[in-house]
Design a protein around this motif. Structure first.
Motif, PDB file in Angstrom:
ATOM      1  N   LYS A  24      51.177  67.956   6.869  1.00 19.26           N
ATOM      2  CA  LYS A  24      51.219  68.036   5.929  1.00 19.26           C
ATOM      3  C   LYS A  24      50.978  67.528   4.640  1.00 19.26           C
ATOM      4  N   GLY A  25      50.779  67.354   3.893  1.00 19.29           N
ATOM      5  CA  GLY A  25      50.875  66.898   2.235  1.00 19.29           C
ATOM      6  C   GLY A  25      51.401  67.291   1.454  1.00 19.29           C
ATOM      7  N   LYS A  76      48.171  73.543  -0.825  1.00 20.43           N
ATOM      8  CA  LYS A  76      47.508  73.982  -1.178  1.00 20.43           C
ATOM      9  C   LYS A  76      46.782  74.027  -2.058  1.00 20.43           C
ATOM     10  N   GLY A  77      46.255  73.056  -2.832  1.00 19.29           N
ATOM     11  CA  GLY A  77      45.887  73.024  -3.394  1.00 19.29           C
ATOM     12  C   GLY A  77      44.356  71.567  -2.918  1.00 19.29           C
ATOM     13  N   LYS A  78      44.507  71.439  -1.944  1.00 16.10           N
ATOM     14  CA  LYS A  78      43.825  71.362  -1.159  1.00 16.10           C
ATOM     15  C   LYS A  78      42.142  70.923  -1.368  1.00 16.10           C
ATOM     16  N   ILE A  79      41.708  72.804  -1.583  1.00 13.45           N
ATOM     17  CA  ILE A  79      40.026  73.197  -1.795  1.00 13.45           C
ATOM     18  C   ILE A  79      40.104  72.871  -3.675  1.00 13.45           C
ATOM     19  N   LEU A  80      41.270  72.986  -4.438  1.00 16.44           N
ATOM     20  CA  LEU A  80      40.791  72.619  -5.446  1.00 16.44           C
ATOM     21  C   LEU A  80      40.528  71.041  -5.954  1.00 16.44           C
ATOM     22  N   MET A  97      32.898  60.405   3.763  1.00 16.42           N
ATOM     23  CA  MET A  97      33.307  61.408   4.103  1.00 16.42           C
ATOM     24  C   MET A  97      34.738  60.816   4.209  1.00 16.42           C
ATOM     25  N   GLN A  98      34.063  59.730   4.564  1.00 15.02           N
ATOM     26  CA  GLN A  98      35.926  58.865   4.278  1.00 15.02           C
ATOM     27  C   GLN A  98      36.234  58.063   2.705  1.00 15.02           C
ATOM     28  N   GLU A  99      35.497  58.500   1.770  1.00 17.46           N
ATOM     29  CA  GLU A  99      35.990  58.808   0.554  1.00 17.46           C
ATOM     30  C   GLU A  99      36.525  59.811   0.168  1.00 17.46           C
ATOM     31  N   ILE A 100      36.290  61.010   0.318  1.00 21.42           N
ATOM     32  CA  ILE A 100      36.024  61.774   0.123  1.00 21.42           C
ATOM     33  C   ILE A 100      38.267  62.338   0.286  1.00 21.42           C
ATOM     34  N   ILE A 101      38.119  62.409   1.819  1.00 21.53           N
ATOM     35  CA  ILE A 101      39.293  61.542   2.630  1.00 21.53           C
ATOM     36  C   ILE A 101      40.303  60.832   2.173  1.00 21.53           C
ATOM     37  N   GLY A 102      39.908  59.890   1.530  1.00 23.22           N
ATOM     38  CA  GLY A 102      40.803  58.512   1.053  1.00 23.22           C
ATOM     39  C   GLY A 102      41.260  59.462  -0.727  1.00 23.22           C
ATOM     40  N   ARG A 103      40.318  60.276  -1.147  1.00 25.20           N
ATOM     41  CA  ARG A 103      40.326  60.702  -2.847  1.00 25.20           C
ATOM     42  C   ARG A 103      41.712  61.384  -2.370  1.00 25.20           C
ATOM     43  N   LEU A 104      41.492  62.633  -1.012  1.00 29.29           N
ATOM     44  CA  LEU A 104      42.507  63.663  -0.944  1.00 29.29           C
ATOM     45  C   LEU A 104      43.761  63.211  -1.006  1.00 29.29           C
ATOM     46  N   ASN A 120      45.593  62.463  -3.283  1.00 27.23           N
ATOM     47  CA  ASN A 120      46.384  63.284  -3.935  1.00 27.23           C
ATOM     48  C   ASN A 120      47.994  64.240  -3.507  1.00 27.23           C
ATOM     49  N   GLY A 121      48.256  63.358  -2.235  1.00 23.47           N
ATOM     50  CA  GLY A 121      49.255  63.857  -1.528  1.00 23.47           C
ATOM     51  C   GLY A 121      48.329  65.248  -0.504  1.00 23.47           C
ATOM     52  N   VAL A 122      47.475  64.989  -0.357  1.00 28.34           N
ATOM     53  CA  VAL A 122      46.515  65.900   1.081  1.00 28.34           C
ATOM     54  C   VAL A 122      46.091  65.321   1.818  1.00 28.34           C
ATOM     55  N   SER A 123      46.534  65.884   3.222  1.00 26.92           N
ATOM     56  CA  SER A 123      45.709  65.005   3.877  1.00 26.92           C
ATOM     57  C   SER A 123      44.886  66.018   4.607  1.00 26.92           C
ATOM     58  N   ALA A 124      43.628  66.125   5.389  1.00 24.10           N
ATOM     59  CA  ALA A 124      43.079  66.769   5.866  1.00 24.10           C
ATOM     60  C   ALA A 124      41.477  66.009   6.720  1.00 24.10           C
ATOM     61  N   GLU A 125      41.243  66.785   7.698  1.00 21.83           N
ATOM     62  CA  GLU A 125      40.615  66.181   9.009  1.00 21.83           C
ATOM     63  C   GLU A 125      39.291  66.835   8.525  1.00 21.83           C
ATOM     64  N   ARG A 126      38.476  65.415   8.578  1.00 16.21           N
ATOM     65  CA  ARG A 126      37.148  65.515   8.643  1.00 16.21           C
ATOM     66  C   ARG A 126      36.482  66.977   8.820  1.00 16.21           C
ATOM     67  N   LYS A 127      36.872  67.589   9.827  1.00 15.01           N
ATOM     68  CA  LYS A 127      36.340  69.801  10.275  1.00 15.01           C
ATOM     69  C   LYS A 127      37.026  70.404   8.889  1.00 15.01           C
ATOM     70  N   SER A 128      37.741  69.896   8.381  1.00 15.22           N
ATOM     71  CA  SER A 128      38.450  70.819   7.808  1.00 15.22           C
ATOM     72  C   SER A 128      37.396  70.689   6.229  1.00 15.22           C
ATOM     73  N   ILE A 129      37.513  69.599   6.273  1.00 16.75           N
ATOM     74  CA  ILE A 129      36.489  69.596   4.127  1.00 16.75           C
ATOM     75  C   ILE A 129      35.065  70.433   4.932  1.00 16.75           C
TER      76      ILE A 129
END
Length: 66
Positions: free
Chosen positions: A3-4, A8-12, A29-36, A39-48
């Motif tokens: 977890k990043g 908790k602020g991932k959806i925001l 999707m790769q750009e979105i993951i990179g932007r997250l 901001n200290g947020v780790s995320a996988e494609r499915k969760s996004i």
């Protein structure tokens, strides 16, 4: 996946990224993951995709009430 610090602020953060996205300025999707990650947020494609569906449902629900 670990977890990043801002998990908790991932959806925001996702909502902010999507507001900056348009048909003329699409994001992959790769750009979105990179932007997250920036901001200290780790995320996988499915969760996004799951979070995008939550945002769609929220917008649809709020439009019905206003």
């Amino acid at each position: 996946m670990a977890k990043g610090i801002n998990q908790k602020g991932k959806i925001l953060y996702l909502e902010k990224i999507l507001r900056e996205t348009s048909e003329t300025h699409p994001r992959t999707m790769q750009e979105i993951i990179g932007r997250l990650q920036e901001n200290g947020v780790s995320a996988e494609r499915k969760s996004i995709y799951d979070d995008m569906e939550v945002l769609r449902s929220f917008v649809a629900c709020t439009r019905q009430h206003f």
